[in-house]
Scaffold this motif. Sequence first.
Motif, PDB file in Angstrom:
ATOM      1  N   ASN A   7      -6.159  16.429  47.797  1.00 53.32           N
ATOM      2  CA  ASN A   7      -5.822  17.839  47.575  1.00 53.32           C
ATOM      3  C   ASN A   7      -7.126  18.609  47.720  1.00 53.32           C
ATOM      4  O   ASN A   7      -7.981  18.593  46.831  1.00 53.32           O
ATOM      5  CB  ASN A   7      -5.214  18.035  46.182  1.00 53.32           C
ATOM      6  CG  ASN A   7      -4.881  19.487  45.889  1.00 53.32           C
ATOM      7  OD1 ASN A   7      -5.589  20.402  46.299  1.00 53.32           O
ATOM      8  ND2 ASN A   7      -3.807  19.712  45.152  1.00 53.32           N
ATOM      9  N   ASN A   9      -7.602  21.881  48.042  1.00 54.28           N
ATOM     10  CA  ASN A   9      -7.669  23.184  47.373  1.00 54.28           C
ATOM     11  C   ASN A   9      -8.340  24.241  48.259  1.00 54.28           C
ATOM     12  O   ASN A   9      -9.342  24.837  47.892  1.00 54.28           O
ATOM     13  CB  ASN A   9      -8.392  23.062  46.029  1.00 54.28           C
ATOM     14  CG  ASN A   9      -8.249  24.315  45.177  1.00 54.28           C
ATOM     15  OD1 ASN A   9      -7.436  25.186  45.466  1.00 54.28           O
ATOM     16  ND2 ASN A   9      -9.041  24.386  44.118  1.00 54.28           N
ATOM     17  N   GLN A  33      -3.477  18.129  50.957  1.00 46.22           N
ATOM     18  CA  GLN A  33      -2.536  18.996  50.268  1.00 46.22           C
ATOM     19  C   GLN A  33      -3.258  20.275  49.836  1.00 46.22           C
ATOM     20  O   GLN A  33      -4.480  20.313  49.713  1.00 46.22           O
ATOM     21  CB  GLN A  33      -1.941  18.326  49.033  1.00 46.22           C
ATOM     22  CG  GLN A  33      -1.226  17.019  49.314  1.00 46.22           C
ATOM     23  CD  GLN A  33      -2.168  15.846  49.341  1.00 46.22           C
ATOM     24  OE1 GLN A  33      -3.039  15.730  48.492  1.00 46.22           O
ATOM     25  NE2 GLN A  33      -1.996  14.958  50.321  1.00 46.22           N
ATOM     26  N   GLU A  34      -2.445  21.290  49.581  1.00 49.34           N
ATOM     27  CA  GLU A  34      -2.924  22.602  49.147  1.00 49.34           C
ATOM     28  C   GLU A  34      -3.957  23.155  50.137  1.00 49.34           C
ATOM     29  O   GLU A  34      -5.033  23.605  49.766  1.00 49.34           O
ATOM     30  CB  GLU A  34      -3.494  22.532  47.729  1.00 49.34           C
ATOM     31  CG  GLU A  34      -3.287  23.820  46.945  1.00 49.34           C
ATOM     32  CD  GLU A  34      -3.634  23.725  45.467  1.00 49.34           C
ATOM     33  OE1 GLU A  34      -3.665  24.795  44.842  1.00 49.34           O
ATOM     34  OE2 GLU A  34      -3.853  22.620  44.942  1.00 49.34           O
ATOM     35  N   ASN A  63       0.120  26.612  48.711  1.00 46.99           N
ATOM     36  CA  ASN A  63       0.664  25.309  49.078  1.00 46.99           C
ATOM     37  C   ASN A  63       0.086  24.835  50.410  1.00 46.99           C
ATOM     38  O   ASN A  63      -1.077  25.013  50.693  1.00 46.99           O
ATOM     39  CB  ASN A  63       2.194  25.362  49.103  1.00 46.99           C
ATOM     40  CG  ASN A  63       2.788  25.908  47.823  1.00 46.99           C
ATOM     41  OD1 ASN A  63       2.248  25.685  46.751  1.00 46.99           O
ATOM     42  ND2 ASN A  63       3.897  26.620  47.930  1.00 46.99           N
ATOM     43  N   VAL A  65       0.346  21.579  53.602  1.00 43.58           N
ATOM     44  CA  VAL A  65       0.005  20.169  53.747  1.00 43.58           C
ATOM     45  C   VAL A  65      -0.398  19.890  55.190  1.00 43.58           C
ATOM     46  O   VAL A  65      -0.035  20.633  56.105  1.00 43.58           O
ATOM     47  CB  VAL A  65       1.190  19.266  53.344  1.00 43.58           C
ATOM     48  CG1 VAL A  65       1.363  19.216  51.842  1.00 43.58           C
ATOM     49  CG2 VAL A  65       2.497  19.750  53.998  1.00 43.58           C
ATOM     50  N   ARG A 100       5.512  21.899  51.341  1.00 40.80           N
ATOM     51  CA  ARG A 100       5.063  20.873  50.405  1.00 40.80           C
ATOM     52  C   ARG A 100       5.170  19.452  50.967  1.00 40.80           C
ATOM     53  O   ARG A 100       4.832  18.497  50.253  1.00 40.80           O
ATOM     54  CB  ARG A 100       5.862  20.958  49.108  1.00 40.80           C
ATOM     55  CG  ARG A 100       5.601  22.229  48.317  1.00 40.80           C
ATOM     56  CD  ARG A 100       6.281  22.202  46.961  1.00 40.80           C
ATOM     57  NE  ARG A 100       5.918  23.357  46.161  1.00 40.80           N
ATOM     58  CZ  ARG A 100       4.855  23.433  45.378  1.00 40.80           C
ATOM     59  NH1 ARG A 100       4.038  22.390  45.297  1.00 40.80           N
ATOM     60  NH2 ARG A 100       4.591  24.520  44.677  1.00 40.80           N
ATOM     61  N   TYR A 115       2.863  17.523  48.354  1.00 39.59           N
ATOM     62  CA  TYR A 115       2.327  18.344  47.268  1.00 39.59           C
ATOM     63  C   TYR A 115       3.497  18.670  46.347  1.00 39.59           C
ATOM     64  O   TYR A 115       4.235  19.632  46.554  1.00 39.59           O
ATOM     65  CB  TYR A 115       1.679  19.608  47.831  1.00 39.59           C
ATOM     66  CG  TYR A 115       1.059  20.513  46.796  1.00 39.59           C
ATOM     67  CD1 TYR A 115       0.418  19.990  45.679  1.00 39.59           C
ATOM     68  CD2 TYR A 115       1.108  21.899  46.944  1.00 39.59           C
ATOM     69  CE1 TYR A 115      -0.161  20.831  44.733  1.00 39.59           C
ATOM     70  CE2 TYR A 115       0.540  22.736  46.008  1.00 39.59           C
ATOM     71  CZ  TYR A 115      -0.096  22.198  44.899  1.00 39.59           C
ATOM     72  OH  TYR A 115      -0.661  23.030  43.958  1.00 39.59           O
ATOM     73  N   GLY A 157      -0.279  11.783  48.020  1.00 36.66           N
ATOM     74  CA  GLY A 157      -0.585  13.174  47.725  1.00 36.66           C
ATOM     75  C   GLY A 157      -0.759  13.464  46.259  1.00 36.66           C
ATOM     76  O   GLY A 157      -0.998  12.582  45.429  1.00 36.66           O
ATOM     77  N   ASP A 158      -0.614  14.749  45.958  1.00 39.19           N
ATOM     78  CA  ASP A 158      -0.735  15.268  44.592  1.00 39.19           C
ATOM     79  C   ASP A 158       0.668  15.293  43.998  1.00 39.19           C
ATOM     80  O   ASP A 158       1.479  16.144  44.351  1.00 39.19           O
ATOM     81  CB  ASP A 158      -1.346  16.663  44.639  1.00 39.19           C
ATOM     82  CG  ASP A 158      -1.466  17.316  43.271  1.00 39.19           C
ATOM     83  OD1 ASP A 158      -1.048  16.700  42.270  1.00 39.19           O
ATOM     84  OD2 ASP A 158      -1.970  18.452  43.212  1.00 39.19           O
ATOM     85  N   ASN A 160       1.349  15.649  40.715  1.00 43.77           N
ATOM     86  CA  ASN A 160       1.407  16.492  39.518  1.00 43.77           C
ATOM     87  C   ASN A 160       2.125  15.798  38.358  1.00 43.77           C
ATOM     88  O   ASN A 160       2.834  16.428  37.577  1.00 43.77           O
ATOM     89  CB  ASN A 160       2.064  17.840  39.839  1.00 43.77           C
ATOM     90  CG  ASN A 160       1.044  18.854  40.346  1.00 43.77           C
ATOM     91  OD1 ASN A 160      -0.024  19.016  39.771  1.00 43.77           O
ATOM     92  ND2 ASN A 160       1.373  19.525  41.435  1.00 43.77           N
ATOM     93  N   ASP A 228      -2.999  11.938  41.552  1.00 41.79           N
ATOM     94  CA  ASP A 228      -2.973  11.774  43.005  1.00 41.79           C
ATOM     95  C   ASP A 228      -2.768  10.295  43.313  1.00 41.79           C
ATOM     96  O   ASP A 228      -3.516   9.441  42.810  1.00 41.79           O
ATOM     97  CB  ASP A 228      -4.275  12.266  43.629  1.00 41.79           C
ATOM     98  CG  ASP A 228      -4.540  13.733  43.303  1.00 41.79           C
ATOM     99  OD1 ASP A 228      -4.171  14.593  44.114  1.00 41.79           O
ATOM    100  OD2 ASP A 228      -5.115  13.999  42.223  1.00 41.79           O
TER     101      ASP A 228
END
Length: 281
Positions: A7, A9, A33-34, A63, A65, A100, A115, A157-158, A160, A228
């Motif tokens: 990710n 960011n 991701q992100e 978001n 990917v 995502r 994501y 991926g992430d 969460n 992750d």
Amino acid sequence: MRLATWNVNSIRARVARTVDFAVREHIDVLAMQEIKCKPEQFPYEAFEEAGYHVVAHGLSQWNGVAIASREPIEDVETAFPGMPGFAKDHDGPDAPLEARAIGATVGGVKVWSLYVPNGRALGDPHYTYKLHWLEALAAHTRATLAASPDLPLALVGDFNIAPTPADNGDPAVVEGFSTHVSPPERAAFADLEAAGLADVVRPLVPAGFTYWDYKRLRFPRNEGMRIDFILGSRALADAVTGAAIHRDERKGEIPSDHVPVVVDLDLASPDDDDDVPMIFG
């Protein structure tokens, strides 16, 4: 094949760091991701100069990917069947899809860069959306592996979700009061594994976080979370020869709040190496 997920960011803010890592660590396939940009805004040139093909999926500054690969990228998909959408104050099955998920085949491996929705807060509509999203992902995984049981499949991926109490070291994330650690989220993660996947990193790297909040000195205090993952089918898990969480990528200038997770795959040889931990029981 060396497969990584990160990710980032915002890829435009961190393209130099991302490409440097991929080249330095000899990454063959990098799921991101992100990325926080539309495809036409993605910094392709930096990756292409380093020898990577890239496919990206983004709809806005949120978001997003992408997958970068040294090998050709085939069979690109930007949603999995049944994937629900979300929009504020919009209920029903016709909610718009967010950026995502992106899936592709690289070197015979089906890779999904994912994501997973954050959830925001227990009881929030986004939390319900998260659980529905994960339910649909598990259903698609079951169907995919039922049709192709020998497919090397990687969902990365992430996510969460901190699947176990040991995966949460952030004192602000409290069981019973916070997302990421609630029983329904953990059950959804377990359902993905029950669909035919395994965390292929944990047997080799049993401890370690992948995310630290920027606030309250979370990283220096090592108050992070393990959210992750690289989840693999049996065929992929049997090919794993090494794994790492690159904690040092959280250091330095303008780091992402996540770090890369990496696995090494020997897809030409079955898992007959006694030195590699058994991932599937």
